[in-house]
Design a protein around this motif. Structure first.
Motif, PDB file in Angstrom:
ATOM      1  N   PRO A 144     -13.503  24.256  20.670  1.00 27.95           N
ATOM      2  CA  PRO A 144     -14.417  23.244  20.116  1.00 27.95           C
ATOM      3  C   PRO A 144     -15.819  23.796  19.891  1.00 27.95           C
ATOM      4  O   PRO A 144     -16.476  23.468  18.909  1.00 27.95           O
ATOM      5  N   GLY A 145     -16.298  24.657  20.805  1.00 26.26           N
ATOM      6  CA  GLY A 145     -17.627  25.237  20.660  1.00 26.26           C
ATOM      7  C   GLY A 145     -17.735  26.118  19.423  1.00 26.26           C
ATOM      8  O   GLY A 145     -18.714  26.050  18.673  1.00 26.26           O
ATOM      9  N   GLU A 146     -16.728  26.969  19.208  1.00 29.34           N
ATOM     10  CA  GLU A 146     -16.722  27.836  18.024  1.00 29.34           C
ATOM     11  C   GLU A 146     -16.657  27.011  16.742  1.00 29.34           C
ATOM     12  O   GLU A 146     -17.309  27.345  15.743  1.00 29.34           O
ATOM     13  N   THR A 147     -15.887  25.955  16.780  1.00 32.04           N
ATOM     14  CA  THR A 147     -15.765  25.089  15.603  1.00 32.04           C
ATOM     15  C   THR A 147     -17.088  24.405  15.303  1.00 32.04           C
ATOM     16  O   THR A 147     -17.495  24.293  14.137  1.00 32.04           O
ATOM     17  N   PHE A 148     -17.775  23.960  16.341  1.00 28.17           N
ATOM     18  CA  PHE A 148     -19.074  23.302  16.147  1.00 28.17           C
ATOM     19  C   PHE A 148     -20.099  24.274  15.560  1.00 28.17           C
ATOM     20  O   PHE A 148     -20.883  23.919  14.674  1.00 28.17           O
ATOM     21  N   LYS A 149     -20.104  25.530  16.048  1.00 30.69           N
ATOM     22  CA  LYS A 149     -21.021  26.533  15.506  1.00 30.69           C
ATOM     23  C   LYS A 149     -20.711  26.821  14.039  1.00 30.69           C
ATOM     24  O   LYS A 149     -21.619  26.956  13.206  1.00 30.69           O
ATOM     25  N   ALA A 150     -19.404  26.903  13.713  1.00 30.31           N
ATOM     26  CA  ALA A 150     -19.007  27.133  12.323  1.00 30.31           C
ATOM     27  C   ALA A 150     -19.428  25.958  11.443  1.00 30.31           C
ATOM     28  O   ALA A 150     -19.840  26.153  10.286  1.00 30.31           O
ATOM     29  N   MET A 151     -19.350  24.760  11.995  1.00 30.47           N
ATOM     30  CA  MET A 151     -19.777  23.577  11.240  1.00 30.47           C
ATOM     31  C   MET A 151     -21.263  23.645  10.931  1.00 30.47           C
ATOM     32  O   MET A 151     -21.699  23.366   9.798  1.00 30.47           O
ATOM     33  N   GLN A 152     -22.071  24.025  11.913  1.00 28.01           N
ATOM     34  CA  GLN A 152     -23.509  24.158  11.695  1.00 28.01           C
ATOM     35  C   GLN A 152     -23.803  25.190  10.608  1.00 28.01           C
ATOM     36  O   GLN A 152     -24.646  24.967   9.726  1.00 28.01           O
ATOM     37  N   THR A 153     -23.085  26.310  10.663  1.00 28.37           N
ATOM     38  CA  THR A 153     -23.289  27.373   9.674  1.00 28.37           C
ATOM     39  C   THR A 153     -22.910  26.909   8.275  1.00 28.37           C
ATOM     40  O   THR A 153     -23.639  27.165   7.299  1.00 28.37           O
ATOM     41  N   MET A 154     -21.779  26.209   8.168  1.00 26.90           N
ATOM     42  CA  MET A 154     -21.297  25.765   6.858  1.00 26.90           C
ATOM     43  C   MET A 154     -22.226  24.720   6.247  1.00 26.90           C
ATOM     44  O   MET A 154     -22.531  24.769   5.048  1.00 26.90           O
ATOM     45  N   PHE A 155     -22.699  23.790   7.050  1.00 30.59           N
ATOM     46  CA  PHE A 155     -23.593  22.762   6.517  1.00 30.59           C
ATOM     47  C   PHE A 155     -24.948  23.365   6.137  1.00 30.59           C
ATOM     48  O   PHE A 155     -25.567  22.942   5.159  1.00 30.59           O
ATOM     49  N   ALA A 156     -25.394  24.364   6.895  1.00 28.13           N
ATOM     50  CA  ALA A 156     -26.645  25.035   6.540  1.00 28.13           C
ATOM     51  C   ALA A 156     -26.510  25.815   5.236  1.00 28.13           C
ATOM     52  O   ALA A 156     -27.488  25.997   4.505  1.00 28.13           O
ATOM     53  N   ALA A 157     -25.266  26.242   4.924  1.00 27.94           N
ATOM     54  CA  ALA A 157     -25.016  27.022   3.706  1.00 27.94           C
ATOM     55  C   ALA A 157     -24.690  26.141   2.498  1.00 27.94           C
ATOM     56  O   ALA A 157     -24.372  26.664   1.425  1.00 27.94           O
ATOM     57  N   GLY A 158     -24.725  24.810   2.686  1.00 27.29           N
ATOM     58  CA  GLY A 158     -24.509  23.920   1.535  1.00 27.29           C
ATOM     59  C   GLY A 158     -23.146  23.276   1.469  1.00 27.29           C
ATOM     60  O   GLY A 158     -22.678  22.916   0.376  1.00 27.29           O
ATOM     61  N   PHE A 159     -22.491  23.112   2.601  1.00 27.07           N
ATOM     62  CA  PHE A 159     -21.159  22.482   2.623  1.00 27.07           C
ATOM     63  C   PHE A 159     -21.215  21.037   2.143  1.00 27.07           C
ATOM     64  O   PHE A 159     -20.208  20.483   1.700  1.00 27.07           O
ATOM     65  N   TRP A 160     -22.409  20.440   2.208  1.00 24.99           N
ATOM     66  CA  TRP A 160     -22.552  19.055   1.741  1.00 24.99           C
ATOM     67  C   TRP A 160     -22.126  18.919   0.280  1.00 24.99           C
ATOM     68  O   TRP A 160     -21.530  17.908  -0.105  1.00 24.99           O
ATOM     69  N   SER A 161     -22.442  19.923  -0.543  1.00 25.78           N
ATOM     70  CA  SER A 161     -22.095  19.841  -1.962  1.00 25.78           C
ATOM     71  C   SER A 161     -20.589  19.862  -2.174  1.00 25.78           C
ATOM     72  O   SER A 161     -20.060  19.190  -3.064  1.00 25.78           O
ATOM     73  N   ASP A 162     -19.868  20.619  -1.336  1.00 28.17           N
ATOM     74  CA  ASP A 162     -18.406  20.640  -1.420  1.00 28.17           C
ATOM     75  C   ASP A 162     -17.822  19.288  -1.022  1.00 28.17           C
ATOM     76  O   ASP A 162     -16.856  18.819  -1.638  1.00 28.17           O
ATOM     77  N   ILE A 163     -18.403  18.692   0.005  1.00 24.51           N
ATOM     78  CA  ILE A 163     -17.933  17.363   0.428  1.00 24.51           C
ATOM     79  C   ILE A 163     -18.155  16.353  -0.691  1.00 24.51           C
ATOM     80  O   ILE A 163     -17.268  15.554  -1.021  1.00 24.51           O
ATOM     81  N   TRP A 164     -19.330  16.391  -1.295  1.00 28.31           N
ATOM     82  CA  TRP A 164     -19.668  15.429  -2.335  1.00 28.31           C
ATOM     83  C   TRP A 164     -18.728  15.546  -3.535  1.00 28.31           C
ATOM     84  O   TRP A 164     -18.223  14.541  -4.037  1.00 28.31           O
ATOM     85  N   ILE A 165     -18.447  16.770  -3.996  1.00 20.43           N
ATOM     86  CA  ILE A 165     -17.605  16.929  -5.181  1.00 20.43           C
ATOM     87  C   ILE A 165     -16.170  16.490  -4.891  1.00 20.43           C
ATOM     88  O   ILE A 165     -15.496  15.918  -5.753  1.00 20.43           O
ATOM     89  N   THR A 166     -15.692  16.722  -3.670  1.00 19.95           N
ATOM     90  CA  THR A 166     -14.349  16.273  -3.314  1.00 19.95           C
ATOM     91  C   THR A 166     -14.277  14.755  -3.268  1.00 19.95           C
ATOM     92  O   THR A 166     -13.326  14.144  -3.789  1.00 19.95           O
ATOM     93  N   VAL A 167     -15.270  14.125  -2.651  1.00 21.82           N
ATOM     94  CA  VAL A 167     -15.307  12.654  -2.604  1.00 21.82           C
ATOM     95  C   VAL A 167     -15.374  12.086  -4.016  1.00 21.82           C
ATOM     96  O   VAL A 167     -14.676  11.110  -4.343  1.00 21.82           O
ATOM     97  N   TYR A 168     -16.188  12.701  -4.862  1.00 26.16           N
ATOM     98  CA  TYR A 168     -16.316  12.240  -6.250  1.00 26.16           C
ATOM     99  C   TYR A 168     -14.978  12.314  -6.979  1.00 26.16           C
ATOM    100  O   TYR A 168     -14.576  11.377  -7.681  1.00 26.16           O
ATOM    101  N   ARG A 169     -14.272  13.433  -6.830  1.00 30.26           N
ATOM    102  CA  ARG A 169     -12.979  13.596  -7.500  1.00 30.26           C
ATOM    103  C   ARG A 169     -11.968  12.563  -7.018  1.00 30.26           C
ATOM    104  O   ARG A 169     -11.252  11.956  -7.826  1.00 30.26           O
ATOM    105  N   VAL A 170     -11.907  12.379  -5.721  1.00 35.98           N
ATOM    106  CA  VAL A 170     -10.946  11.419  -5.167  1.00 35.98           C
ATOM    107  C   VAL A 170     -11.239  10.004  -5.657  1.00 35.98           C
ATOM    108  O   VAL A 170     -10.338   9.297  -6.140  1.00 35.98           O
TER     109      VAL A 170
END
Length: 277
Positions: free
Chosen positions: A66-92
């Motif tokens: 869980p700790g490694e996953t949380f760190k990876a989550m922080q890294t991904m969101f800092a790198a712009g993962f929000w845009s990937d989430i948004w485009i997927t939600v938009y498509r769906v």
């Protein structure tokens, strides 16, 4: 001298009866108990996940902690993962809303009128068994790898399911209600709009909630096969670089979004049709 024993026996009977009441089939429980049980189920998952990873029962190459996953989550969101989430939600949402606009009138016609059922139901039953993912190569050839291809996959996967399930919701209306309405002089048009639809709308909302969950699987497959953005694309990129923790982040993100949307639709259903719950 017997009073304490009587009190103990009464306490045992109360505890036993409370447990029996909770385990009665289809018996409703309080909102507080429901929330606590829901939270408890996630706590169990987290505890099991922590145990098998921190105790090295399963290597981190296969399942991150869980700790490694949380760190990876922080890294991904800092790198712009929000845009990937948004485009997927938009498509769906775009694909599903288009499918829903078409499916609701067709489902009502198929469920309420036998000629439409005889004409359309075999076709939608036939298409329903064709995996939407199998059409991705054709859609890429016909449409390209842009947004239209992803939306088309979602429409194809959702539309037949929606039509057939909405038709079943319409058919589930008790025949006695329809017969009584005719006895009271209601015409066929009013029977549909004042009897059948109001009675079936809560179940149609449940159908929408269920099929929307399936729509998420279609978009992820479409994003994995041919896309340059989205949660599915992020999962594929993580797989290519053996970033198992990032794959877990993508999967967990899908689950969290799905849980939020599902909870929201459930609340809306209960608010709009409180008399049905």
């Amino acid at each position: 001298m017997k009073q304490p024993n009587l009190e103990k026996n009464e306490t045992k009977v109360k505890k036993k009866s409370s447990f029996v009441n909770l385990m009665t089939p289809q018996r409703k429980i309080s909102k507080k108990v429901s929330i606590l049980l829901g939270i408890f189920s996630f706590v169990i998952i987290l505890v099991v996940w922590s145990f098998i990873t921190y105790e090295k029962i399963v290597g981190s190459m296969f399942v991150p902690t869980p700790g490694e996953t949380f760190k990876a989550m922080q890294t991904m969101f800092a790198a712009g993962f929000w845009s990937d989430i948004w485009i997927t939600v938009y498509r769906v949402m775009l694909g599903f809303i288009i499918a829903l606009i078409v499916a609701i009138p067709l489902g009502i016609l198929v469920g309420a009128y036998s000629p439409f059922a005889a004409l359309l139901e075999p076709v939608f039953s036939f298409v329903r068994y064709m995996p939407a993912s199998a059409f991705i190569p054709l859609f890429i050839f016909w449409i390209g790898i842009g947004e239209s291809e992803k939306v088309a996959v979602i429409i194809l996967g959702s539309l037949p399911q929606l039509v057939l399930m909405i038709a079943n919701n319409i058919r589930d209306v008790e025949k006695s209600l329809i017969e009584v309405s005719y006895t009271l002089g209601t015409n066929t048009f009013d029977v549909l709009w004042k009897i059948i639809l109001p009675k079936s709308l809560p179940n149609i909302m449940d159908t929408i909630r269920i099929v929307l969950g399936w729509a998420w699987t279609y978009v992820i497959v479409a994003e994995i096969v041919g896309a340059s953005s989205g949660i599915g694309f992020s999962i594929l990129q993580a797989q290519r670089t053996f970033q198992i923790d990032s794959i877990f982040v993508g999967i967990l993100t899908l689950g969290i979004i799905g849980l939020i949307v599902d909870t929201g639709l459930t609340i809306i259903n209960k608010k709009l049709f409180s008399w049905n719950f």
